[in-house]
Design a protein around this motif. Structure first.
Motif, mmCIF file in Angstrom:
data_model
loop_
_atom_site.group_PDB
_atom_site.id
_atom_site.type_symbol
_atom_site.label_atom_id
_atom_site.label_comp_id
_atom_site.label_asym_id
_atom_site.label_seq_id
_atom_site.Cartn_x
_atom_site.Cartn_y
_atom_site.Cartn_z
ATOM 1 N N ALA A 1 0.707 -0.954 -0.025
ATOM 2 C CA ALA A 1 0.151 0.127 0.117
ATOM 3 C C ALA A 1 1.106 1.172 -0.073
ATOM 4 O O ALA A 1 1.050 1.607 -0.832
ATOM 5 N N VAL A 2 1.776 1.108 0.762
ATOM 6 C CA VAL A 2 3.174 2.177 0.803
ATOM 7 C C VAL A 2 3.586 2.744 -0.578
ATOM 8 O O VAL A 2 3.542 3.784 -0.930
ATOM 9 N N SER A 3 4.119 2.028 -1.160
ATOM 10 C CA SER A 3 4.214 1.586 -2.484
ATOM 11 C C SER A 3 3.415 2.506 -3.759
ATOM 12 O O SER A 3 3.940 2.798 -4.425
ATOM 13 N N VAL A 4 2.272 1.742 -3.377
ATOM 14 C CA VAL A 4 1.744 1.710 -4.267
ATOM 15 C C VAL A 4 0.943 4.176 -4.400
ATOM 16 O O VAL A 4 0.334 4.706 -5.331
ATOM 17 N N LEU A 5 1.233 4.299 -2.833
ATOM 18 C CA LEU A 5 0.994 5.790 -2.978
ATOM 19 C C LEU A 5 1.441 6.831 -2.822
ATOM 20 O O LEU A 5 1.260 7.805 -3.640
ATOM 21 N N ARG A 6 3.284 5.555 -2.776
ATOM 22 C CA ARG A 6 4.293 6.789 -3.139
ATOM 23 C C ARG A 6 4.024 6.795 -5.058
ATOM 24 O O ARG A 6 4.303 7.991 -5.380
ATOM 25 N N ALA A 7 3.914 5.523 -5.524
ATOM 26 C CA ALA A 7 3.443 5.345 -7.344
ATOM 27 C C ALA A 7 2.867 6.766 -7.367
ATOM 28 O O ALA A 7 3.043 7.047 -8.506
ATOM 29 N N ALA A 8 1.409 6.810 -7.177
ATOM 30 C CA ALA A 8 0.358 7.434 -7.099
ATOM 31 C C ALA A 8 0.819 9.114 -7.270
ATOM 32 O O ALA A 8 0.086 9.394 -7.651
ATOM 33 N N GLY A 9 2.191 9.275 -6.429
ATOM 34 C CA GLY A 9 2.813 10.948 -6.230
ATOM 35 C C GLY A 9 2.400 11.067 -4.332
ATOM 36 O O GLY A 9 2.192 12.185 -4.318
ATOM 37 N N HIS A 10 1.754 10.754 -3.796
ATOM 38 C CA HIS A 10 1.368 10.640 -2.658
ATOM 39 C C HIS A 10 3.289 10.450 -1.430
ATOM 40 O O HIS A 10 3.724 9.683 -1.955
ATOM 41 N N THR A 11 2.902 11.042 -0.555
ATOM 42 C CA THR A 11 4.121 11.245 0.707
ATOM 43 C C THR A 11 3.470 10.416 2.157
ATOM 44 O O THR A 11 2.752 10.680 2.185
ATOM 45 N N VAL A 12 4.427 9.348 1.744
ATOM 46 C CA VAL A 12 4.026 8.732 2.786
ATOM 47 C C VAL A 12 5.253 8.663 4.391
ATOM 48 O O VAL A 12 5.689 8.073 3.293
ATOM 49 N N LEU A 13 4.264 8.702 5.700
ATOM 50 C CA LEU A 13 5.236 8.788 6.236
ATOM 51 C C LEU A 13 5.004 7.289 7.002
ATOM 52 O O LEU A 13 4.536 7.470 7.614
ATOM 53 N N GLU A 14 6.264 7.071 7.621
ATOM 54 C CA GLU A 14 6.380 6.028 8.531
ATOM 55 C C GLU A 14 6.645 5.884 9.891
ATOM 56 O O GLU A 14 7.535 6.776 9.903
#
Length: 131
Positions: free
Chosen positions: A118-131
């Motif tokens: 999910a993190v990978s997919v969201l980042r590929a869609a241009g979003h920033t995901v902070l873990e």
């Protein structure tokens, strides 16, 4: 919709269901007990609680194993496409979700086993995901 910032919340979450006429679960007394997310909703058909797995009330029907992602808001009520910009990439990757909204923002829960994808997919869609 422009790129969003999301944060992965700590803890393991559960979505639980009680009868529509069940007494309300006790509110957590402290922020530490509530964790990063605790949401209660009553409808004519059910009482639903999203909370850390350790806080699920006895007798509830439970679906556990969720990780919560918080979309960084606040978002104006007339802004459209917020959830769509997150949910469509997850849908395309066949990652199931549970979504809920508050006054200021939205939360998307994904099964913990799907979090890395999910993190990978969201980042590929241009979003920033902070873990």
């Amino acid at each position: 919709m422009s790129a969003l910032t999301l944060s992965v919340l700590p803890g393991a979450y559960a979505v639980s269901q009680l009868a529509p006429n069940a007494p309300l679960p006790a509110l957590p007394e402290t922020r530490a007990e509530a964790g990063a997310l605790w949401s209660l909703t009553r409808t004519a058909g059910e009482l639903s609680l999203v909370c850390q797995e350790s806080a699920v009330p006895d007798g509830a029907k439970v679906e556990g194993g969720w990780t919560a992602l918080k979309l960084h808001g606040p978002f104006p009520f007339d802004l459209t496409g917020i959830l769509t910009s997150v949910l469509e990439p997850l849908r395309d990757a066949e990652i199931g979700i549970f979504a809920l909204s508050t006054f200021d923002t939205d939360y998307v829960l994904v099964k913990a086993v799907h979090l890395p994808e999910a993190v990978s997919v969201l980042r590929a869609a241009g979003h920033t995901v902070l873990e």
